[in-house]
Design a protein around this motif. Structure first.
Motif, PDB file in Angstrom:
ATOM      1  N   UNK A 174       0.831  -1.438   0.238  1.00 52.13           N
ATOM      2  CA  UNK A 174       0.187  -0.140  -0.043  1.00 52.13           C
ATOM      3  C   UNK A 174       0.416   1.541  -0.164  1.00 52.13           C
ATOM      4  N   UNK A 175       1.828   0.804   0.394  1.00 43.39           N
ATOM      5  CA  UNK A 175       3.256   2.229   0.272  1.00 43.39           C
ATOM      6  C   UNK A 175       3.747   2.989  -0.620  1.00 43.39           C
ATOM      7  N   UNK A 194      -7.920   7.685   0.488  1.00 43.39           N
ATOM      8  CA  UNK A 194      -6.684   8.344   1.670  1.00 43.39           C
ATOM      9  C   UNK A 194      -6.071   6.874   2.656  1.00 43.39           C
ATOM     10  N   UNK A 195      -5.213   7.930   3.339  1.00 44.14           N
ATOM     11  CA  UNK A 195      -4.615   6.308   3.828  1.00 44.14           C
ATOM     12  C   UNK A 195      -4.994   6.627   5.363  1.00 44.14           C
ATOM     13  N   UNK A 196      -4.589   5.576   6.028  1.00 39.18           N
ATOM     14  CA  UNK A 196      -5.482   6.332   7.849  1.00 39.18           C
ATOM     15  C   UNK A 196      -4.180   4.457   7.693  1.00 39.18           C
ATOM     16  N   UNK A 197      -2.868   5.421   9.284  1.00 35.26           N
ATOM     17  CA  UNK A 197      -1.627   3.915   8.790  1.00 35.26           C
ATOM     18  C   UNK A 197      -1.480   3.626   7.417  1.00 35.26           C
ATOM     19  N   UNK A 198      -1.365   2.385   7.607  1.00 36.25           N
ATOM     20  CA  UNK A 198      -1.332   1.073   6.488  1.00 36.25           C
ATOM     21  C   UNK A 198      -1.885   0.721   5.939  1.00 36.25           C
ATOM     22  N   UNK A 199      -2.896   0.916   6.309  1.00 40.12           N
ATOM     23  CA  UNK A 199      -4.375   1.602   4.970  1.00 40.12           C
ATOM     24  C   UNK A 199      -5.084   2.092   4.183  1.00 40.12           C
ATOM     25  N   UNK A 200      -5.146   1.255   3.011  1.00 46.17           N
ATOM     26  CA  UNK A 200      -6.200   2.285   2.100  1.00 46.17           C
ATOM     27  C   UNK A 200      -7.029   2.495   1.980  1.00 46.17           C
ATOM     28  N   UNK A 220       1.848   4.738  -8.786  1.00 47.54           N
ATOM     29  CA  UNK A 220       3.254   4.571  -8.496  1.00 47.54           C
ATOM     30  C   UNK A 220       4.143   4.941  -8.003  1.00 47.54           C
ATOM     31  N   UNK A 221       4.597   4.612  -6.871  1.00 47.48           N
ATOM     32  CA  UNK A 221       5.956   5.268  -6.165  1.00 47.48           C
ATOM     33  C   UNK A 221       7.098   4.535  -6.828  1.00 47.48           C
ATOM     34  N   UNK A 222       7.235   3.347  -7.135  1.00 43.83           N
ATOM     35  CA  UNK A 222       7.946   2.344  -7.324  1.00 43.83           C
ATOM     36  C   UNK A 222       7.415   2.042  -8.341  1.00 43.83           C
ATOM     37  N   UNK A 223       7.291   2.024 -10.137  1.00 45.02           N
ATOM     38  CA  UNK A 223       6.738   1.350 -11.293  1.00 45.02           C
ATOM     39  C   UNK A 223       7.129  -0.333 -10.825  1.00 45.02           C
ATOM     40  N   UNK A 224       6.004  -0.977 -12.062  1.00 44.13           N
ATOM     41  CA  UNK A 224       6.404  -2.056 -12.464  1.00 44.13           C
ATOM     42  C   UNK A 224       7.363  -2.204 -13.932  1.00 44.13           C
ATOM     43  N   UNK A 225       7.251  -3.892 -14.338  1.00 42.21           N
ATOM     44  CA  UNK A 225       8.385  -3.366 -15.835  1.00 42.21           C
ATOM     45  C   UNK A 225       7.073  -4.284 -16.646  1.00 42.21           C
ATOM     46  N   UNK A 226       7.330  -3.786 -17.581  1.00 42.87           N
ATOM     47  CA  UNK A 226       6.256  -4.371 -18.463  1.00 42.87           C
ATOM     48  C   UNK A 226       7.574  -3.967 -19.735  1.00 42.87           C
ATOM     49  N   UNK A 227       7.485  -5.267 -20.238  1.00 45.32           N
ATOM     50  CA  UNK A 227       8.348  -5.594 -21.515  1.00 45.32           C
ATOM     51  C   UNK A 227       9.736  -4.512 -21.522  1.00 45.32           C
ATOM     52  N   UNK A 228      10.241  -4.378 -20.862  1.00 51.75           N
ATOM     53  CA  UNK A 228      11.471  -3.948 -20.454  1.00 51.75           C
ATOM     54  C   UNK A 228      10.823  -2.477 -20.393  1.00 51.75           C
TER      55      UNK A 228
END
Length: 709
Positions: A174-175, A194-200, A220-228
């Motif tokens: 969730x982060x 919204x975010x409530x502690x660790x909850x989304x 996303x903060x950090x991406x996923x990788x698709x087709x490089x």
């Protein structure tokens, strides 16, 4: 056979060592002596040659992670014939080294544990490479990516017009989801996250009847990788709900939160949704339950219809209400006509202030000190809608997770040179009437700012660990205060309140004099950053010469006199804390000179020209100027012998006609018993001299009697 070297990275210390070898340069991985880099995480291998990608015109080593604290083993390859002799990993908050860098003939190896990969930015390894006595700093940028999913499992597919519904989203990270608290507008189902502690949390507010679909995108903060290629957008979450109308019409207030006036009889102007059943010029009751007999929360008077399809109303709140407590029912008498909801919360009021210093628990209080960094906790009512500021102090960090209606937490730094005695707390640029009180430090400093000046040398009081044996005449004994040392740099101690006790005894231990300085106030010098803020009304500006206060001056003290000094902080000024230092000064001498009168008896005298000693003589009378010697390592204890010269009347008390009385000049030594407590002693004399009457040299030896009064 490979030659193995162990390169231990000591962080910045290692950096200084590398710099001190020679010059240094900065370069990218491609320009460096490194040929390849490989990183192993779990069972996966990532290499610079096959897994780099370009972001922001920089090559980065991409790798996938599943945990925030992944452990990675890194191999750095270089030409075995190159001049690379050492590699050091520079420290960073983004990872922790788990072992030292191992150097081999053509590669180096180390292991790290990453720290909070999702929230870390500009992640990279900075390497210090020593090649041919030159240090080169190489940046190895890293690009972490991870697989993130978000799913929704609603307990019900039914939503009602005007009713906000909150669902918890399920995610493996969730982060990694960026949250925007704002509502969407103009959709059949408006939403916000919204975010409530660790909850989304996903908030839904339906506006249109029937089956309506909501699609929620995720960034996303950090991406996923698709087709490089990195992808920062997840597939939108799509779900269809059945939107139904409620039994009561939901009327939305334009303000989601109101604060009663100080005079609760004073009305607040609000706008509410128009409805054909809402009558003008009527006062409605607002209660917290649909059934009759509910608690009166407020009264609503409908004043006029507006062109924006709203109704201008006067709201008189009588009680507080939170949306989380349930809906509010707008009633005509006891009959509920409409339903609505809003927060009626108290005026922002600070009731208590707590302070937490590094390594300490929270304490109630408002006192702060220049240069310190500390946490501030405000407790009260209505704090969630406040915008607090601390003019004069730096607000370093604000923890929004802890900010709620009753608590707000801040981290501030008080400037070292702050020039005010109070830091007012403002809310929306208006004073709250509360403030932090800035006080000067008042801590007991070690006695390294006090010097004992003997005239020919000085000693720092804090460095004195054993008695002082002073061999010269003590003309003066001065307390010299190094005021510039009390506040050094950012380490502040403030005024020093001291008590100084002086006790002087002679070599026999008899008390000669007592003196006490009850409260000596020493203020920090001009080099202190807080110098102008210290009230120097009672500060002592001059040093203390003991001879200005003692009736018997130090230069008049006899040998082996003892000066005892006791320096202590006035503990009542420091909350019971403080130090005490005891010092003993002994006026040491190696010898003593005096005139001794004794009665040698039974002397054997060998006169010049005679072949043997004569008979034992009677009591003689001797007046000798002699030197006594003190035993080293002992206080005022004589050695068992003395040396001197003077006169001796041989057989002085023999008045017979056959007497052999004569007076001689003599150099004589005497040996005394080791005990010094005896009143009557029998020393042994030996010496030589010259008889005045017989005009002959002579030698003598024999016992004597010495009476000690």
């Amino acid at each position: 056979m490979q030659k193995i070297k162990l390169a231990i990275s000591f962080g910045a210390f290692c950096l200084l060592i590398l710099i001190s070898v020679s010059g240094f340069s900065q370069m990218t991985f491609q320009q460096s002596p490194l040929l390849e880099a490989k990183m192993f995480i779990d069972t996966m291998e990532y290499s610079w040659s096959r897994h780099t990608l370009i972001r922001n015109q920089k090559e980065m080593l991409a790798f996938q992670y599943d945990r925030e604290d992944e452990i990675a083993e890194v191999y750095l390859f270089f030409d075995g014939d190159s001049e690379v002799t050492d590699i050091a990993l520079m420290p960073s908050a983004d990872y922790y080294p788990l072992d030292s860098i191992m150097m081999f003939s053509d590669y180096a190896r180390f292991k790290v544990r990453f720290n909070q990969l999702t929230t870390s930015e500009f992640l990279k390894f900075t390497l210090g490479i020593r090649e041919d006595s030159v240090v080169k700093y190489v940046d190895m940028p890293l690009f972490p990516y991870t697989n993130t999913y978000v799913e929704l499992y609603p307990g019900s597919e039914e939503l009602y017009i005007g009713e906000e519904k909150v669902f918890e989203l399920t995610s493996n990270n969730s982060e990694n989801i960026l949250v925007d608290n704002r509502w969407t507008e103009g959709l059949p189902i408006n939403y916000r996250m919204t975010r409530e502690g660790p909850k989304l949390l996903l908030h839904l507010l339906p506006n249109t009847l029937g089956d309506q679909q909501v699609e929620v995108p995720f960034t996303l903060r950090k991406p996923t990788m698709e087709a490089g290629r990195p992808k920062y957008q997840l597939k939108s979450l799509s779900y269809t709900f059945k939107i139904r109308s409620g039994r009561l019409a939901f009327l939305q207030f334009d303000a989601q939160e109101v604060t009663p006036k100080d005079d609760k009889k004073e009305a607040i102007e609000v706008q509410i949704d128009n409805n054909r059943f809402l009558r003008l010029g009527k006062t409605y009751r607002i209660e917290d339950q649909e059934e009759s007999g509910g608690a009166l929360i407020a009264e609503l008077y409908t004043k006029a219809r507006l062109n924006n399809d709203k109704v201008l109303c006067l709201l008189r709140p009588y009680s507080y209400h939170r949306k989380s407590d349930g809906y509010l029912y707008i009633k005509d008498g006891d009959d509920a006509r409409f339903v609505s909801n809003l927060d009626i919360t108290p005026k922002t009021t600070i009731q208590e202030i707590f302070i937490q210093r590094e390594g300490k628990d929270w304490q109630r209080g408002t006192t702060v000190y220049p240069g310190e960094t500390l946490n501030i906790k405000l407790e009260g009512e209505g704090l969630h809608k406040a915008a607090f500021s601390f003019p004069g102090a730096s607000n370093l960090e604000y923890d929004s997770l802890i900010k709620n209606e009753n608590i707000s937490l801040f981290r501030i730094k008080v400037p070292l040179t702050i020039n005010t005695n109070n830091i007012e707390i403002f809310n929306h640029n208006k004073s709250t009437g509360k403030s932090l009180k800035v006080e000067e430090y008042q801590r007991p400093r070690p006695f390294d700012f006090i010097n004992l000046d003997f005239g020919d040398r000085q000693q720092v009081v804090s460095d004195i660990e054993k008695p002082i044996y002073y061999e010269n005449t003590l003309t003066d004994l001065v307390f010299d205060f190094d005021r510039g040392k009390i506040d050094e740099g950012k380490d502040l101690f403030g005024k020093q309140y001291l008590t100084i006790k002086v006790k002087i005894s002679n070599k026999k231990g008899n008390l000669i004099e007592l003196y006490q300085f009850d409260e000596v106030v020493i203020c920090p010098g001009e080099t202190s950053p807080r110098f102008v803020h210290y009230d120097d009304k009672y500060c002592r500006s001059e040093d203390i010469n003991l001879n200005n206060f003692l009736s018997k001056k130090t230069s008049e003290l006899e040998e082996w006199s003892r000066i005892e000094l006791e320096i202590s902080h006035v503990k009542s000024k420091y909350g019971g804390d403080g130090r005490t230092k005891k010092i003993q000064i002994h006026l040491k001498r190696d010898y003593n000179f005096d005139i001794d009168v004794s009665f040698p008896a039974g002397l054997l005298i060998l006169k010049s020209g005679t072949g043997n000693f004569g008979n034992f003589g009677g009591p003689s009378f001797a007046m000798i100027a002699q030197m006594s010697f003190y035993q080293p390592g002992r206080i005022a204890k004589y050695r068992p012998y003395k040396l001197g010269a003077g006169f001796i009347a041989i057989d002085a008390f023999n008045f017979t006609e056959s007497n052999s009385r004569d007076v001689g000049l003599v150099v004589i030594g005497s040996l005394y018993p080791t005990s010094s407590d005896n009143k009557l002693t029998f020393p042994l004399y030996a010496g030589f001299g010259y008889l005045l009457s017989e005009q002959k040299p002579f030698f003598l030896i024999g016992p004597g009697i010495r009476v000690r009064l």
